[in-house]
Write a protein that holds these residues in place. Sequence first.
Motif, mmCIF file in Angstrom:
data_model
loop_
_atom_site.group_PDB
_atom_site.id
_atom_site.type_symbol
_atom_site.label_atom_id
_atom_site.label_comp_id
_atom_site.label_asym_id
_atom_site.label_seq_id
_atom_site.Cartn_x
_atom_site.Cartn_y
_atom_site.Cartn_z
ATOM 1 N N ASP A 1 -10.289 4.457 27.618
ATOM 2 C CA ASP A 1 -10.015 3.159 28.253
ATOM 3 C C ASP A 1 -8.539 2.770 28.193
ATOM 4 O O ASP A 1 -8.186 1.617 28.407
ATOM 5 C CB ASP A 1 -10.856 2.061 27.587
ATOM 6 C CG ASP A 1 -10.609 1.959 26.085
ATOM 7 O OD1 ASP A 1 -9.892 2.827 25.538
ATOM 8 O OD2 ASP A 1 -11.132 1.019 25.457
ATOM 9 N N ARG A 2 -7.646 3.720 27.937
ATOM 10 C CA ARG A 2 -6.218 3.426 27.854
ATOM 11 C C ARG A 2 -5.463 4.172 28.950
ATOM 12 O O ARG A 2 -5.784 5.326 29.271
ATOM 13 C CB ARG A 2 -5.642 3.839 26.491
ATOM 14 C CG ARG A 2 -6.230 3.094 25.312
ATOM 15 C CD ARG A 2 -5.682 3.633 24.018
ATOM 16 N NE ARG A 2 -4.223 3.497 23.956
ATOM 17 C CZ ARG A 2 -3.471 4.099 23.032
ATOM 18 N NH1 ARG A 2 -4.029 4.907 22.142
ATOM 19 N NH2 ARG A 2 -2.161 3.920 23.026
ATOM 20 N N THR A 3 -4.438 3.507 29.514
ATOM 21 C CA THR A 3 -3.605 4.124 30.540
ATOM 22 C C THR A 3 -2.166 4.178 30.050
ATOM 23 O O THR A 3 -1.631 3.179 29.560
ATOM 24 C CB THR A 3 -3.679 3.339 31.859
ATOM 25 O OG1 THR A 3 -5.029 3.333 32.332
ATOM 26 C CG2 THR A 3 -2.796 3.994 32.919
ATOM 27 N N HIS A 4 -1.555 5.358 30.181
ATOM 28 C CA HIS A 4 -0.191 5.584 29.721
ATOM 29 C C HIS A 4 0.661 5.922 30.941
ATOM 30 O O HIS A 4 0.437 6.945 31.603
ATOM 31 C CB HIS A 4 -0.145 6.734 28.713
ATOM 32 C CG HIS A 4 -1.237 6.676 27.688
ATOM 33 N ND1 HIS A 4 -1.072 6.084 26.457
ATOM 34 C CD2 HIS A 4 -2.524 7.133 27.721
ATOM 35 C CE1 HIS A 4 -2.195 6.176 25.763
ATOM 36 N NE2 HIS A 4 -3.096 6.815 26.517
ATOM 37 N N GLN A 5 1.641 5.089 31.243
ATOM 38 C CA GLN A 5 2.551 5.343 32.350
ATOM 39 C C GLN A 5 3.631 6.331 31.895
ATOM 40 O O GLN A 5 4.219 6.163 30.824
ATOM 41 C CB GLN A 5 3.197 4.037 32.826
ATOM 42 C CG GLN A 5 2.198 2.969 33.257
ATOM 43 C CD GLN A 5 1.386 3.371 34.473
ATOM 44 O OE1 GLN A 5 1.861 4.113 35.340
ATOM 45 N NE2 GLN A 5 0.152 2.875 34.559
ATOM 46 N N GLN B 1 -8.132 14.816 19.228
ATOM 47 C CA GLN B 1 -9.480 15.384 19.221
ATOM 48 C C GLN B 1 -10.508 14.246 19.200
ATOM 49 O O GLN B 1 -10.332 13.235 18.534
ATOM 50 C CB GLN B 1 -9.652 16.284 17.989
ATOM 51 C CG GLN B 1 -10.988 16.971 17.889
ATOM 52 C CD GLN B 1 -11.941 16.230 16.984
ATOM 53 O OE1 GLN B 1 -11.535 15.489 16.097
ATOM 54 N NE2 GLN B 1 -13.233 16.404 17.229
ATOM 55 N N GLY B 2 -11.570 14.407 19.977
ATOM 56 C CA GLY B 2 -12.605 13.395 20.064
ATOM 57 C C GLY B 2 -12.493 12.499 21.277
ATOM 58 O O GLY B 2 -13.434 11.753 21.579
ATOM 59 N N THR B 3 -11.368 12.551 21.989
ATOM 60 C CA THR B 3 -11.215 11.782 23.220
ATOM 61 C C THR B 3 -12.227 12.295 24.248
ATOM 62 O O THR B 3 -12.363 13.493 24.454
ATOM 63 C CB THR B 3 -9.788 11.913 23.771
ATOM 64 O OG1 THR B 3 -8.861 11.460 22.783
ATOM 65 C CG2 THR B 3 -9.616 11.096 25.036
ATOM 66 N N ARG B 4 -12.927 11.380 24.907
ATOM 67 C CA ARG B 4 -14.013 11.791 25.798
ATOM 68 C C ARG B 4 -13.533 12.106 27.208
ATOM 69 O O ARG B 4 -13.953 13.077 27.822
ATOM 70 C CB ARG B 4 -15.089 10.703 25.837
ATOM 71 C CG ARG B 4 -15.772 10.445 24.499
ATOM 72 C CD ARG B 4 -16.837 9.372 24.625
ATOM 73 N NE ARG B 4 -16.305 8.127 25.167
ATOM 74 C CZ ARG B 4 -15.647 7.219 24.444
ATOM 75 N NH1 ARG B 4 -15.421 7.428 23.158
ATOM 76 N NH2 ARG B 4 -15.204 6.104 25.010
ATOM 77 N N ALA C 1 -8.894 14.490 13.833
ATOM 78 C CA ALA C 1 -8.558 13.577 14.927
ATOM 79 C C ALA C 1 -7.295 12.797 14.576
ATOM 80 O O ALA C 1 -7.193 12.213 13.495
ATOM 81 C CB ALA C 1 -9.712 12.616 15.180
ATOM 82 N N HIS C 2 -6.330 12.810 15.476
ATOM 83 C CA HIS C 2 -5.108 12.030 15.327
ATOM 84 C C HIS C 2 -4.981 11.093 16.524
ATOM 85 O O HIS C 2 -5.511 11.365 17.598
ATOM 86 C CB HIS C 2 -3.890 12.947 15.239
ATOM 87 C CG HIS C 2 -3.837 13.743 13.970
ATOM 88 N ND1 HIS C 2 -3.394 13.223 12.781
ATOM 89 C CD2 HIS C 2 -4.178 15.030 13.705
ATOM 90 C CE1 HIS C 2 -3.456 14.140 11.840
ATOM 91 N NE2 HIS C 2 -3.931 15.252 12.372
ATOM 92 N N PRO C 3 -4.259 9.983 16.362
ATOM 93 C CA PRO C 3 -4.198 8.990 17.438
ATOM 94 C C PRO C 3 -3.531 9.532 18.703
ATOM 95 O O PRO C 3 -2.533 10.252 18.627
ATOM 96 C CB PRO C 3 -3.356 7.859 16.836
ATOM 97 C CG PRO C 3 -3.421 8.058 15.364
ATOM 98 C CD PRO C 3 -3.545 9.539 15.154
ATOM 99 N N THR C 4 -4.089 9.170 19.838
ATOM 100 C CA THR C 4 -3.442 9.463 21.114
ATOM 101 C C THR C 4 -2.151 8.655 21.184
ATOM 102 O O THR C 4 -2.133 7.460 20.898
ATOM 103 C CB THR C 4 -4.373 9.106 22.281
ATOM 104 O OG1 THR C 4 -5.503 9.991 22.247
ATOM 105 C CG2 THR C 4 -3.667 9.238 23.622
ATOM 106 N N THR C 5 -1.039 9.343 21.554
ATOM 107 C CA THR C 5 0.284 8.720 21.460
ATOM 108 C C THR C 5 1.132 9.098 22.664
ATOM 109 O O THR C 5 1.183 10.269 23.062
ATOM 110 C CB THR C 5 1.013 9.201 20.187
ATOM 111 O OG1 THR C 5 0.187 8.965 19.048
ATOM 112 C CG2 THR C 5 2.335 8.474 20.004
ATOM 113 N N LEU C 6 1.820 8.109 23.236
ATOM 114 C CA LEU C 6 2.826 8.359 24.262
ATOM 115 C C LEU C 6 4.172 8.498 23.583
ATOM 116 O O LEU C 6 4.588 7.624 22.815
ATOM 117 C CB LEU C 6 2.863 7.203 25.265
ATOM 118 C CG LEU C 6 4.082 7.152 26.200
ATOM 119 C CD1 LEU C 6 4.109 8.357 27.138
ATOM 120 C CD2 LEU C 6 4.105 5.845 26.992
#
Length: 272
Positions: free
Chosen positions: A92-96, A107-110, A130-135
């Motif tokens: 549910d997150r959008t990264h420009q 890991q674990g992102t659907r 699992a580590h945080p999704t990061t821009l």
Amino acid sequence: MTDVRYATSPGEMARLAPEELRERFLVTNLFAAGEVRFTLSHHDRLLIGGAMPNGAELELVPPAELRAENLCDRRELGIVCLDGIGAVRTDDRTHQVSAEDIVYVGQGTRSVTVAGDAVFYIVSAPAHLAHPTTLITRDDADSVRIGEAHKASERTLRKYVHEDGARSCELALGITTLEPGSVWNTMPCHTHDRRTEIYLYFGLDPAERVVHLCGEPARTRSIIVADRQAVISPPWSVHTGAGTAPYRFVWSTAGENLAYNDMDLVATESLS
């Protein structure tokens, strides 16, 4: 169908004919408008891909060879914006993103999609944490000037996903830019028997080439590489090259550890 590359021993590489060498280690057709394409290497199970949404949105669906419902069920990935402006959506997150920004996806992102008028390069490795999704933007990357101008090896190295930056399980990822007048991308060169590395060359004029050296230090081989082509480097192989014109490359590793300095230096005079 996914392009699958099987693991190769040092002795086997030394015996390959030039066309066989390219078939094993050079990835030439990753990018096509409106498509996502993958190549899977059995060296450390590294998966690379190219995506060109062409103004639309593309979902990153796991290749059948992974036997997974979602790409990140057992994997992590880095999504590199090579050129243009686009967006990476993770759940549910959008990264420009714009040129030379990278999104690390844990890991674990659907769900993972890419969109916009951008060219995306994808690198994925197996993950058990699992580590945080990061821009990580180009300006936020850890930047260091290395090499020597008088040896034609001066370059700016930007580390994005690494042990002191965006955290990951196995994946390390960055971008190196050759400075004006320099041609060598990694010199003196090295091996690292604990990690596989892949170079994706980009920013190269279509008429120009990079001469990429690979193989054991005492019996090197060469592969001629064009813009937006990748070379798979087994852990025992050197990986270095010289270009006929300015270029950049994305480097990525996966394997035993994340230590950037875990490498076995190769004296230039020992190369043959």
